[in-house]
Motif scaffolding. Structure first.
Motif, short mmCIF file in Angstrom:
data_model
loop_
_atom_site.label_atom_id
_atom_site.label_comp_id
_atom_site.label_asym_id
_atom_site.label_seq_id
_atom_site.Cartn_x
_atom_site.Cartn_y
_atom_site.Cartn_z
N ALA A 1 0.85 -1.18 0.00
CA ALA A 1 0.00 0.00 0.00
C ALA A 1 0.89 1.24 0.00
N ASP A 2 0.40 2.30 -0.60
CA ASP A 2 1.18 3.54 -0.69
C ASP A 2 1.59 4.04 0.70
N SER A 3 0.73 3.82 1.68
CA SER A 3 0.98 4.34 3.03
C SER A 3 2.15 3.66 3.73
N VAL A 4 2.57 2.48 3.23
CA VAL A 4 3.67 1.77 3.89
C VAL A 4 4.85 1.55 2.97
N LYS A 5 4.72 1.94 1.72
CA LYS A 5 5.79 1.72 0.75
C LYS A 5 7.08 2.41 1.22
N GLY A 6 8.17 1.68 1.15
CA GLY A 6 9.45 2.22 1.59
C GLY A 6 9.72 2.01 3.07
N ARG A 7 8.71 1.61 3.83
CA ARG A 7 8.88 1.38 5.27
C ARG A 7 8.68 -0.09 5.65
N PHE A 8 7.80 -0.77 4.95
CA PHE A 8 7.49 -2.17 5.25
C PHE A 8 8.08 -3.07 4.16
N THR A 9 8.48 -4.26 4.57
CA THR A 9 9.00 -5.25 3.63
C THR A 9 8.40 -6.61 3.95
N ILE A 10 7.82 -7.25 2.93
CA ILE A 10 7.27 -8.59 3.09
C ILE A 10 8.28 -9.60 2.54
N SER A 11 8.38 -10.72 3.23
CA SER A 11 9.31 -11.75 2.78
C SER A 11 8.79 -13.11 3.21
N ARG A 12 9.36 -14.15 2.59
CA ARG A 12 8.91 -15.50 2.89
C ARG A 12 10.12 -16.38 3.15
N ASP A 13 10.04 -17.18 4.20
CA ASP A 13 11.08 -18.16 4.52
C ASP A 13 10.45 -19.54 4.32
N THR A 14 10.86 -20.20 3.24
CA THR A 14 10.22 -21.47 2.92
C THR A 14 10.60 -22.57 3.92
N LEU A 15 11.80 -22.49 4.50
CA LEU A 15 12.19 -23.50 5.47
C LEU A 15 11.34 -23.41 6.73
N ASN B 1 9.39 -0.81 9.54
CA ASN B 1 10.34 0.18 10.02
C ASN B 1 9.71 1.56 10.02
N ASN B 2 10.33 2.47 10.77
CA ASN B 2 9.86 3.86 10.84
C ASN B 2 8.35 3.91 11.09
N LEU B 3 7.92 3.19 12.10
CA LEU B 3 6.49 3.10 12.39
C LEU B 3 5.93 4.43 12.83
N LYS B 4 4.68 4.65 12.46
CA LYS B 4 3.98 5.89 12.76
C LYS B 4 2.74 5.58 13.58
N PRO B 5 2.23 6.55 14.34
CA PRO B 5 1.01 6.30 15.13
C PRO B 5 -0.14 5.80 14.26
#
Length: 129
Positions: free
Chosen positions: A64-78, A87-91
């Protein structure tokens, strides 16, 4: 056996970081689309991020535009787990965060909450000083 279990929420000061986990049981996270949604009090559930299946799609992600550049999604298959590094969380990020999964034909960015069939119980994220 609960299909999806979220963890990692908590109280953090503005500018801080959290990493949410979404652990799957009974299926492989790389065989489905996985999405993170959030719902703040009095607001509708909104999509935050998602990642396409590897086996049925290209593994691409969306934010979402509101989190772009601050949040990262990833997957660990193991670990069979999907993570959301925040990161850089806001209220305004304060909400209950849910992960959801579904077998969907198109890229995950095309789908809304009601189209995801399997949900976790949610984890509370509170950003406050």
């Amino acid at each position: 056996q609960v299909p999806l279990v979220e963890s990692g929420g908590g109280l953090v000061q503005p500018g801080g970081s959290l990493r949410l986990s979404c652990a799957a049981s009974g299926f492989r996270t790389n065989s489905v689309h996985i999405a993170w949604f959030r719902q703040a009090p009095g607001k509708e559930r909104e999509g935050v991020s998602c990642i396409n299946s590897d086996t049925r799609g290209d593994g691409a992600s969306w934010y979402a535009d509101s989190v772009k550049g601050r949040f990262t999604i990833s997957r660990d298959t193991l670990q069979n787990t999907v993570f959301l590094q925040m990161n850089n969380l806001k209220p305004e990020d304060t909400a209950v965060y849910y992960c959801a999964s579904a077998h969907l034909a198109l890229s995950c960015k095309n789908y809304r909450a009601h189209e995801y069939g399997t949900w976790g119980q949610g984890t509370q994220v509170t950003v406050s000083s």
